[in-house]
Design an enzyme around this catalytic site. Structure first.
Site, mmCIF file in Angstrom:
data_model
loop_
_atom_site.group_PDB
_atom_site.id
_atom_site.type_symbol
_atom_site.label_atom_id
_atom_site.label_comp_id
_atom_site.label_asym_id
_atom_site.label_seq_id
_atom_site.Cartn_x
_atom_site.Cartn_y
_atom_site.Cartn_z
ATOM 1 N N ASP A 350 0.859 -1.189 0.000
ATOM 2 C CA ASP A 350 0.000 0.000 0.000
ATOM 3 C C ASP A 350 0.892 1.236 0.000
ATOM 4 O O ASP A 350 1.767 1.381 0.861
ATOM 5 C CB ASP A 350 -0.898 -0.010 1.243
ATOM 6 C CG ASP A 350 -1.991 1.058 1.167
ATOM 7 O OD1 ASP A 350 -2.011 1.789 0.163
ATOM 8 O OD2 ASP A 350 -2.795 1.163 2.104
ATOM 9 N N LEU A 351 0.703 2.107 -0.980
ATOM 10 C CA LEU A 351 1.511 3.328 -1.043
ATOM 11 C C LEU A 351 1.129 4.250 0.106
ATOM 12 O O LEU A 351 -0.038 4.387 0.452
ATOM 13 C CB LEU A 351 1.297 4.035 -2.382
ATOM 14 C CG LEU A 351 1.577 3.193 -3.643
ATOM 15 C CD1 LEU A 351 1.448 4.059 -4.883
ATOM 16 C CD2 LEU A 351 2.944 2.547 -3.573
ATOM 17 N N ASP A 393 -4.393 2.451 -4.819
ATOM 18 C CA ASP A 393 -2.937 2.490 -4.708
ATOM 19 C C ASP A 393 -2.404 1.236 -4.016
ATOM 20 O O ASP A 393 -1.374 1.269 -3.353
ATOM 21 C CB ASP A 393 -2.485 3.740 -3.944
ATOM 22 C CG ASP A 393 -3.065 3.796 -2.530
ATOM 23 O OD1 ASP A 393 -4.029 3.058 -2.253
ATOM 24 O OD2 ASP A 393 -2.555 4.576 -1.699
#
Length: 757
Positions: A350-351, A393
């Site tokens: 996960d960004l 994302d």
């Protein structure tokens, strides 16, 4: 001019019967099986059926079955496919059982089909609008088919209907040949398909204009040539020439329908995808006169089919696999793991700062960032790993045949690359990091969604711990036991530091070959004397807890202080060791206070500190290159050497050696143990030696336990060897006394340690 017979049949103003299409109760055909398989794959369902409604016998007959076998046919009033065909409308049912559509006691419905709960079907409609059956997909688990997948299913049904009509054209063309050669000529010239007829020897007798255009041969040129000289398809996948349909037809004396995807190269170099069929030409007495070959261009059809399949499994923005394909592959891995075992892992990425960039710069810029991140991740994973964009994302990586340690190295590499990555937009540079949840994929997991939930939880824990890091998932019970065990060791370590129950052992490091260097080379090893049973506990048991509770740096200070004291006493007695290596934890590398502590000891040292060498594991060094480089430079300024321990255990690139001031490379034991039996290990060690020579550092081979291995190390040009073959660890003071006895017959002041009496 009269309308050709089969065209009159297919495009009649009167309703067309299935009997006239000559497909009911026919043998399985690869093309229709390929369509049902495509429908199942595109819609993500395990079962797909192509059913034809026979009103004369009030039944549904299945031309093709994917995922089930042996259905054959069933009563129309029990079949959802029949209901779909009769309604002429697409039908989607999330749970058949919930609607009460399942007949009591199966009621004649085959058991495998009665177990299906999710259903989606579309009518099979001919070009004149008549519905002759249905194409459906089923699943034993309830669920609703999405609108996009339903649209794909309708397109595949249209392909199936077109194939049925073309099939009828072939059969009725043969009938027309029996009736009238003149009618044949008219018919074959008027259709859009290419037609070639041959004699009973397989020589070309006639071609229609479409065949002339597709092959590049004119009729007058090709007449009398073997059919292979004019028409020779090749396998689209392998590029090999398969059995010619005309030759097969002449041997079997029955119709032959093409199966595998084939391509045709024309005389002038053009190529196209084709589908073909061949049928024998008999006279009224049954005598074989030749073969009629029918083929047509399916290049665009196949392109659309491949595009539909690609879109069904890929994310359109990044080109990576999508969530649906990722889940399917994870399910397959779980199934294989339950059946045959295996070691796999899953990364949930996960960004961390994506939303800020997306909000500040706009969604198009955010999309461009996601594309760059997808490319970066692709450079970190192994060929064959499944990398997918799971949504927004979030990304996922399925690492098949990958142990948890290797998975941790891959995950850490992702963090490092993300740490270095900068996204540039309108002259501004943005930093984007990633939090990663790592989950082992093994037999403990009942379903794919359970694995994904655990990975999501682990990713959340990584964010909670400070972001841009990897968090390894543990089962709840395992986590509790692990945490309790570490807390227990934390208390014992505090007590050991207070009661001075740590002990120093050492293992000799021997020069290999004709080196003139015969002084003492050794590595100092840490042990803990258990207060309950008096046994020595190796560091692998308690150091994880020391690092977890940030006690490793305190233990490193104790070790360094004791080594300085013992070497000072040895120097006073006349001993001058060549090199004494001391292991340090990763926590000490980034602790400026530890740097100052060592500097103070150096200023007061009663021996030449150039004999000292701090050993740092490769993993710890490359995890934080900046801190490692700063520490190594500071120690070398003090005169202390640096060894990179476990070299090769976690490296994907040796470029970091350019920025790390290293004096010694200690080759990881996994490459040494089987050196005499493993050619790959031999090549790897030779590569490490070459690297060391290029950067000008000394090499040490660890875990040397066999004479043959030692001999090969000498042949390879490795400088030093360490292992049980040469020396088993013993108390450090005992080793120093032995050296003193050998040098000047002097003794150190006795120390209160085991074995010192």
């Amino acid at each position: 001019m009269p309308r050709p017979a089969f065209l009159s049949l297919v495009h009649s103003d009167h309703p067309l019967s299935l009997r006239s299409l000559r497909i009911l109760d026919s043998v399985p055909e690869p093309y229709f099986d390929a369509l049902t398989r495509l429908a199942a794959d595109v819609c993500g369902r395990p079962v797909a059926l192509l059913g034809l409604l026979d009103p004369e016998q009030d039944r549904i007959w299945f031309k093709s079955e994917h995922g089930l076998s042996g259905l054959g046919q069933m009563a129309a009033d029990l079949s959802l496919c029949a209901m779909t065909a009769r309604s002429g409308q697409a039908r989607v049912i999330e749970d058949v059982h919930a609607l009460g559509l399942k007949p009591a006691g199966a009621g004649g419905v085959p058991g495998a089909l009665a177990a299906m709960r999710a259903y989606a079907g579309v009518p099979l409609r001919l070009s004149d609008g008549q519905v002759i059956g249905a194409l459906c997909v089923c699943d034993p688990a309830p669920g609703r088919l999405g609108a996009l997948a339903l649209s794909w299913l309708e397109q595949i049904a249209a392909l199936a209907a077109r194939a049925i009509e073309l099939r009828a054209q072939v059969h009725h063309t043969v009938d027309a040949l029996h009736d009238s050669r003149e009618m044949l000529q008219v018919t074959l010239r008027s259709i859009a398909d290419a037609v070639i007829t041959t004699d009973a020897e397989g020589r070309v007798s006639w071609m229609n204009p479409v065949a002339e255009r597709m092959t590049g041969w004119f009729h007058h040129e090709s007449r009398g040539l073997p059919v292979e000289a004019v028409y020779q398809p090749i396998d689209e996948d392998s590029g090999l020439i398969g059995e010619h349909p005309v030759r097969r037809c002449l041997v079997d004396r029955r119709a032959v329908l093409g199966g595998l995807p084939m391509r045709l190269f024309s005389r002038d170099g053009n190529e196209c995808g084709i589908e073909d069929s061949a049928a024998p030409i008999h006279d009224a007495t049954g005598r074989l006169h030749g073969v009629v070959l029918v083929f047509h261009d399916v290049t665009e059809q196949r392109r659309l089919s491949r595009e539909m399949s690609w879109r069904a499994s890929h994310d359109l923005l990044t080109g990576l696999f999508n969530r649906g394909e990722f889940d399917l592959r994870l399910q397959r891995v779980l199934l294989r793991t339950r059946e045959a075992g295996g070691s796999h892992a899953l990364l949930y990425i996960d960004l961390d700062q994506f939303k800020l960039i997306n909000d500040a710069c706009g969604h198009p810029t955010g999309d461009r960032l996601l594309q760059q991140i997808g490319q970066l991740l692709g450079e970190c994973v192994r060929p064959g790993d499944t990398l997918a964009r799971l949504g927004g994302d979030e990304f996922g990586v399925l690492l098949e045949r990958c142990g948890i340690e290797q998975a941790q190295r891959i995950a850490q590499l992702v963090c490092e690359r993300m740490e270095e990555f900068r996204f540039v937009h309108d002259g501004r540079r943005f930093r984007v990091s990633a939090s990663i949840g790592l989950v082992p994929v093994d037999r403990r997991w009942p379903r794919a969604d359970a694995v994904m939930q655990a990975a999501d939880s682990a990713c959340y824990a990584a964010k909670e711990s400070g972001r841009n890091r990897v968090h390894l998932w543990f089962d709840a019970d395992e986590t509790l036991r692990h945490r309790q065990g570490q807390m227990h060791w934390a208390r014992r370590l505090e007590q050991a530091l207070d009661e001075d129950r740590f002990e120093l052992y050492a293992q000799r490091i021997h020069p290999i070959g004709r080196r003139g260097d015969r002084g003492l080379h050794c590595e100092v090893l840490l042990r803990l004397r258990d207060g309950e049973n008096g046994r020595c506990v190796p560091p692998g048991v308690f150091l994880p807890a020391a690092e977890r509770f940030h006690m490793a740096e305190r233990i490193d200070r104790w070790v360094v202080r004791q080594v300085f004291r013992r070497l000072g006493e040895a120097a006073a007695a006349g001993l001058r060791p060549e090199r004494v290596a001391i292991n340090l934890s990763g926590q000490s590398l980034s602790d400026r206070g530890f740097h100052g502590y060592v500097a103070d000891l150096v200023r007061e040292a009663g021996f030449d500190v150039r004999a000292l060498c701090f050993e740092v594991t490769e993993t710890a060094a490359i995890t934080s290159l900046r801190d490692a480089a700063r520490f190594m430079a500071a120690m070398r300024d003090l005169g202390i050497g640096i060894a990179l321990d476990d070299f090769g255990a976690g490296a994907s690139s040796f470029g970091y050696l350019k920025s790390l001031p290293v004096d010694v490379l200690k080759i990881d034991g996994q490459f040494i143990r089987d050196l005499g039996r493993d050619a790959l290990d031999l090549a790897t060690v030779r590569c490490f030696r070459d690297i060391a020579q290029v950067v000008g550092v000394t090499t040490v081979a660890e875990f040397v336990e066999a004479p043959g291995v030692l001999e090969q190390l000498g042949e390879l040009g490795i400088d030093f060897a360490q292992g049980y073959l040469l020396h088993r660890p013993e108390p450090f003071c005992t080793l120093l006394r032995q050296e003193l006895a050998g040098v000047a017959a002097l003794e150190l002041e006795p120390q209160p340690e085991p074995g010192m009496a």
